[in-house]
Scaffold this active site. Sequence first.
Site, PDB file in Angstrom:
ATOM      1  CG  HIS A 173      -0.306   0.259   2.518  1.00  0.00           C
ATOM      2  ND1 HIS A 173       0.182  -0.758   3.295  1.00  0.00           N
ATOM      3  CD2 HIS A 173      -0.070   1.395   3.203  1.00  0.00           C
ATOM      4  CE1 HIS A 173       0.692  -0.253   4.415  1.00  0.00           C
ATOM      5  NE2 HIS A 173       0.558   1.059   4.374  1.00  0.00           N
TER       6      HIS A 173
ATOM      7  CD  GLU B   4      -2.103   3.632   5.796  1.00  0.00           C
ATOM      8  OE1 GLU B   4      -2.059   4.096   6.947  1.00  0.00           O
ATOM      9  OE2 GLU B   4      -1.205   2.915   5.310  1.00  0.00           O
TER      10      GLU B   4
ATOM     11  CG  HIS C 287       3.576  10.950  -9.279  1.00  0.00           C
ATOM     12  ND1 HIS C 287       4.846  11.404  -9.523  1.00  0.00           N
ATOM     13  CD2 HIS C 287       3.365   9.932 -10.149  1.00  0.00           C
ATOM     14  CE1 HIS C 287       5.378  10.694 -10.508  1.00  0.00           C
ATOM     15  NE2 HIS C 287       4.502   9.791 -10.906  1.00  0.00           N
TER      16      HIS C 287
ATOM     17  CD  GLU D  76       2.758   9.413 -14.418  1.00  0.00           C
ATOM     18  OE1 GLU D  76       3.200   9.273 -15.576  1.00  0.00           O
ATOM     19  OE2 GLU D  76       3.440   9.195 -13.410  1.00  0.00           O
TER      20      GLU D  76
END
Length: 121
Positions: A6, A55, A74, A116
């Site tokens: 995550h 998360e 990002h 993105e």
Amino acid sequence: MLTFNHFNFNVSDLDKSIQFYQDALGLKEVRRKEAEDGSFVIVFLGDGETGFRLELTWLRDHPQKYDLGECEFHLALRAEDYQATHEKHAAMGCICFENPSMGIYFISDPDGYWIEIIPTR
């Protein structure tokens, strides 16, 4: 062997962020953890296809805006229908940067994190 699990974004308005990620990216809540004393809430979002999770962490005692530095980090997601996804994000007004020569663009979430969007190649 290690595998991705995550990635975390701390958010100022959890409900607003969950709604954004659902509307803009189709992510859905898959798990939630709430502190007994109400000091934090952690929500994991998934895409329904992979095991990777985003998360979102809300901290009660962090009322100030998060410092995102220069926004050089990002998260990236691949769009099966890039054109339709771009049109949706344009209509939502969340596109913050486009690079047509690379065939990518970025959207910004309610806290200013950049995501993105790349086409399936």
